[in-house]
Design a protein around this motif. Sequence first.
Motif, PDB file in Angstrom:
ATOM      1  N   LEU A 189      56.748 -45.786 -63.869  1.00  0.00           N
ATOM      2  CA  LEU A 189      55.530 -44.981 -63.927  1.00  0.00           C
ATOM      3  C   LEU A 189      55.336 -44.489 -65.357  1.00  0.00           C
ATOM      4  O   LEU A 189      56.215 -43.843 -65.920  1.00  0.00           O
ATOM      5  N   HIS A 190      54.170 -44.806 -65.926  1.00  0.00           N
ATOM      6  CA  HIS A 190      53.889 -44.486 -67.322  1.00  0.00           C
ATOM      7  C   HIS A 190      52.881 -43.336 -67.413  1.00  0.00           C
ATOM      8  O   HIS A 190      51.806 -43.417 -66.815  1.00  0.00           O
ATOM      9  N   PRO A 191      53.201 -42.270 -68.167  1.00  0.00           N
ATOM     10  CA  PRO A 191      52.238 -41.176 -68.331  1.00  0.00           C
ATOM     11  C   PRO A 191      51.120 -41.493 -69.321  1.00  0.00           C
ATOM     12  O   PRO A 191      50.240 -40.666 -69.547  1.00  0.00           O
ATOM     13  N   SER A 192      51.146 -42.694 -69.916  1.00  0.00           N
ATOM     14  CA  SER A 192      50.083 -43.145 -70.813  1.00  0.00           C
ATOM     15  C   SER A 192      50.011 -44.658 -70.751  1.00  0.00           C
ATOM     16  O   SER A 192      50.943 -45.325 -70.293  1.00  0.00           O
ATOM     17  N   ARG A 193      48.911 -45.203 -71.232  1.00  0.00           N
ATOM     18  CA  ARG A 193      48.708 -46.651 -71.117  1.00  0.00           C
ATOM     19  C   ARG A 193      49.438 -47.443 -72.188  1.00  0.00           C
ATOM     20  O   ARG A 193      49.613 -48.664 -72.056  1.00  0.00           O
ATOM     21  N   ASP A 194      49.878 -46.791 -73.254  1.00  0.00           N
ATOM     22  CA  ASP A 194      50.531 -47.553 -74.326  1.00  0.00           C
ATOM     23  C   ASP A 194      52.007 -47.840 -74.029  1.00  0.00           C
ATOM     24  O   ASP A 194      52.649 -48.592 -74.771  1.00  0.00           O
ATOM     25  N   GLU A 195      52.567 -47.266 -72.965  1.00  0.00           N
ATOM     26  CA  GLU A 195      53.950 -47.500 -72.544  1.00  0.00           C
ATOM     27  C   GLU A 195      54.958 -47.145 -73.632  1.00  0.00           C
ATOM     28  O   GLU A 195      56.137 -47.539 -73.575  1.00  0.00           O
ATOM     29  N   ARG A 196      54.518 -46.373 -74.624  1.00  0.00           N
ATOM     30  CA  ARG A 196      55.366 -46.048 -75.771  1.00  0.00           C
ATOM     31  C   ARG A 196      56.636 -45.314 -75.353  1.00  0.00           C
ATOM     32  O   ARG A 196      57.730 -45.601 -75.847  1.00  0.00           O
ATOM     33  N   ASP A 197      56.486 -44.336 -74.444  1.00  0.00           N
ATOM     34  CA  ASP A 197      57.629 -43.496 -74.090  1.00  0.00           C
ATOM     35  C   ASP A 197      58.748 -44.302 -73.427  1.00  0.00           C
ATOM     36  O   ASP A 197      59.933 -44.141 -73.754  1.00  0.00           O
ATOM     37  N   TRP A 198      58.366 -45.164 -72.476  1.00  0.00           N
ATOM     38  CA  TRP A 198      59.387 -45.980 -71.813  1.00  0.00           C
ATOM     39  C   TRP A 198      60.064 -46.913 -72.809  1.00  0.00           C
ATOM     40  O   TRP A 198      61.287 -47.084 -72.795  1.00  0.00           O
ATOM     41  N   ARG A 214      57.094 -54.377 -62.258  1.00  0.00           N
ATOM     42  CA  ARG A 214      56.103 -53.523 -61.604  1.00  0.00           C
ATOM     43  C   ARG A 214      55.963 -52.214 -62.374  1.00  0.00           C
ATOM     44  O   ARG A 214      56.947 -51.577 -62.732  1.00  0.00           O
ATOM     45  N   ARG A 215      54.731 -51.827 -62.634  1.00  0.00           N
ATOM     46  CA  ARG A 215      54.493 -50.583 -63.360  1.00  0.00           C
ATOM     47  C   ARG A 215      53.109 -50.044 -63.021  1.00  0.00           C
ATOM     48  O   ARG A 215      52.227 -50.780 -62.576  1.00  0.00           O
ATOM     49  N   GLN A 216      52.962 -48.754 -63.236  1.00  0.00           N
ATOM     50  CA  GLN A 216      51.694 -48.096 -62.961  1.00  0.00           C
ATOM     51  C   GLN A 216      51.434 -47.075 -64.068  1.00  0.00           C
ATOM     52  O   GLN A 216      52.352 -46.383 -64.513  1.00  0.00           O
ATOM     53  N   HIS A 217      50.180 -47.028 -64.507  1.00  0.00           N
ATOM     54  CA  HIS A 217      49.815 -46.134 -65.602  1.00  0.00           C
ATOM     55  C   HIS A 217      49.011 -44.949 -65.088  1.00  0.00           C
ATOM     56  O   HIS A 217      48.241 -45.074 -64.128  1.00  0.00           O
ATOM     57  N   PHE A 218      49.161 -43.818 -65.759  1.00  0.00           N
ATOM     58  CA  PHE A 218      48.435 -42.601 -65.398  1.00  0.00           C
ATOM     59  C   PHE A 218      47.831 -41.987 -66.653  1.00  0.00           C
ATOM     60  O   PHE A 218      48.258 -42.278 -67.774  1.00  0.00           O
ATOM     61  N   GLU A 219      46.862 -41.131 -66.429  1.00  0.00           N
ATOM     62  CA  GLU A 219      46.187 -40.487 -67.559  1.00  0.00           C
ATOM     63  C   GLU A 219      46.934 -39.262 -68.059  1.00  0.00           C
ATOM     64  O   GLU A 219      46.759 -38.862 -69.201  1.00  0.00           O
ATOM     65  N   THR A 220      47.739 -38.654 -67.203  1.00  0.00           N
ATOM     66  CA  THR A 220      48.444 -37.431 -67.597  1.00  0.00           C
ATOM     67  C   THR A 220      49.890 -37.476 -67.118  1.00  0.00           C
ATOM     68  O   THR A 220      50.229 -38.197 -66.177  1.00  0.00           O
ATOM     69  N   LEU A 221      50.724 -36.664 -67.772  1.00  0.00           N
ATOM     70  CA  LEU A 221      52.119 -36.531 -67.360  1.00  0.00           C
ATOM     71  C   LEU A 221      52.212 -35.962 -65.953  1.00  0.00           C
ATOM     72  O   LEU A 221      53.069 -36.379 -65.161  1.00  0.00           O
ATOM     73  N   ASP A 222      51.345 -35.008 -65.626  1.00  0.00           N
ATOM     74  CA  ASP A 222      51.366 -34.388 -64.296  1.00  0.00           C
ATOM     75  C   ASP A 222      51.209 -35.423 -63.192  1.00  0.00           C
ATOM     76  O   ASP A 222      51.905 -35.375 -62.170  1.00  0.00           O
ATOM     77  N   MET A 223      50.286 -36.355 -63.372  1.00  0.00           N
ATOM     78  CA  MET A 223      50.043 -37.372 -62.338  1.00  0.00           C
ATOM     79  C   MET A 223      51.265 -38.272 -62.179  1.00  0.00           C
ATOM     80  O   MET A 223      51.657 -38.614 -61.063  1.00  0.00           O
ATOM     81  N   MET A 227      53.647 -38.573 -58.706  1.00  0.00           N
ATOM     82  CA  MET A 227      53.958 -39.829 -58.007  1.00  0.00           C
ATOM     83  C   MET A 227      55.469 -40.054 -57.958  1.00  0.00           C
ATOM     84  O   MET A 227      56.004 -40.531 -56.948  1.00  0.00           O
ATOM     85  N   ALA A 228      56.177 -39.690 -59.019  1.00  0.00           N
ATOM     86  CA  ALA A 228      57.628 -39.860 -59.017  1.00  0.00           C
ATOM     87  C   ALA A 228      58.275 -38.984 -57.959  1.00  0.00           C
ATOM     88  O   ALA A 228      59.221 -39.405 -57.272  1.00  0.00           O
ATOM     89  N   SER A 229      57.771 -37.760 -57.791  1.00  0.00           N
ATOM     90  CA  SER A 229      58.357 -36.843 -56.808  1.00  0.00           C
ATOM     91  C   SER A 229      58.169 -37.330 -55.378  1.00  0.00           C
ATOM     92  O   SER A 229      58.881 -36.908 -54.472  1.00  0.00           O
ATOM     93  N   ALA A 235      59.606 -42.331 -63.328  1.00  0.00           N
ATOM     94  CA  ALA A 235      58.717 -41.938 -64.419  1.00  0.00           C
ATOM     95  C   ALA A 235      59.550 -41.577 -65.644  1.00  0.00           C
ATOM     96  O   ALA A 235      60.726 -41.237 -65.550  1.00  0.00           O
ATOM     97  N   ILE A 236      58.904 -41.660 -66.794  1.00  0.00           N
ATOM     98  CA  ILE A 236      59.523 -41.166 -68.014  1.00  0.00           C
ATOM     99  C   ILE A 236      58.891 -39.814 -68.317  1.00  0.00           C
ATOM    100  O   ILE A 236      57.675 -39.684 -68.345  1.00  0.00           O
ATOM    101  N   GLY A 237      59.729 -38.795 -68.468  1.00  0.00           N
ATOM    102  CA  GLY A 237      59.196 -37.456 -68.645  1.00  0.00           C
ATOM    103  C   GLY A 237      59.880 -36.723 -69.777  1.00  0.00           C
ATOM    104  O   GLY A 237      60.907 -37.153 -70.302  1.00  0.00           O
ATOM    105  N   ASP A 238      59.284 -35.612 -70.157  1.00  0.00           N
ATOM    106  CA  ASP A 238      59.848 -34.750 -71.191  1.00  0.00           C
ATOM    107  C   ASP A 238      60.765 -33.740 -70.515  1.00  0.00           C
ATOM    108  O   ASP A 238      60.316 -32.903 -69.734  1.00  0.00           O
ATOM    109  N   TRP A 239      62.038 -33.798 -70.828  1.00  0.00           N
ATOM    110  CA  TRP A 239      63.032 -32.937 -70.199  1.00  0.00           C
ATOM    111  C   TRP A 239      62.672 -31.462 -70.312  1.00  0.00           C
ATOM    112  O   TRP A 239      62.884 -30.683 -69.388  1.00  0.00           O
ATOM    113  N   ALA A 240      62.100 -31.052 -71.446  1.00  0.00           N
ATOM    114  CA  ALA A 240      61.761 -29.646 -71.648  1.00  0.00           C
ATOM    115  C   ALA A 240      60.650 -29.176 -70.721  1.00  0.00           C
ATOM    116  O   ALA A 240      60.571 -28.002 -70.388  1.00  0.00           O
TER     117      ALA A 240
END
Length: 291
Positions: A189-198, A214-223, A227-229, A235-240
């Motif tokens: 699960l990608h929080p942006s379309r550029d897949e940079r974080d993953w 298999r992957r899915q893109h979202f417009e925001t980290l919240d979304m 979905m990950a929950s 998903a790739i997320g910011d630990w902080a």
Amino acid sequence: MKRLPPLPALHTFLVTAQHCNFTRAAQHLHITQGAVSRQIAGLEEQLGYPLFQRQARGLSLTREGQDWLPRVQQVFALIEQGVREVGARTATLQLKAPTCVMRWLLPRLMEWQALRPDVPVELTTTVQHGVDFRHEGFDAAVVYGSPPAQGSLVRKLFDEQLTPVCAPSLLQGGMPLERVEDLARHMLLHPSRDERDWRLWLQAAGAAFEPQGRRQHFETLDMAMAMASQGTGVAIGDWALIGDDLRSGRLCMPFALKVMTGKGYYLVCPSKSLPPGLGELLEWLQARASL
């Protein structure tokens, strides 16, 4: 108990005492000279003694008037101070923040409002990561990225640290997540379309595969986190930003690796001269970020 003099009459006395002239006092108060004279006469009648000596060349204060003047000045000084201080306490602080920080910021602002209802905050969210105080009327902003050059006051909240997260139920399914290569079998699960974080995290983890499955893109980290929950994927997320989700058990970290991106979240103000309450809010948010 003797009736207190009316406040408008006391104000007329104060202005008249400053000018020692009914005509100039009337001009200052934007009323007629006759109205000033009548208010002073009524005040003197209520008090039972004269406040002014009427003379051909103007007015002078009587002994009683001289005793009254500093007391009336003090009364109106206290009223002015009260208007200024109470108005400042109830002024709403205008704060701007990007949507990506909402998972962390919103619960803290709700906690702040419960602790300090006298310092209300109005939050404006945006997909933009920065702020332009020249054209935006905010008292402060949370910005994401490199240390901002704009703003007279900048305080760091925390660094961005990327790590994979998923629902605990996903770890109990038929596809384990014990090695980095196991990610190739799960939906990413990608929080942006550029897949940079993953890509950044996989490179740091020494992954021997590209995220082409298999992957899915979202417009925001919240979304992506929502979905990950639900056990949809990893998903790739910011630990902080997801500490509350980790502590509550909504999400978990299948791997211990956290990758610093060089970016972070900062509190920025357009001036070092802060509105009342804003300095306390900034210090409080910084303290919460360090927990």
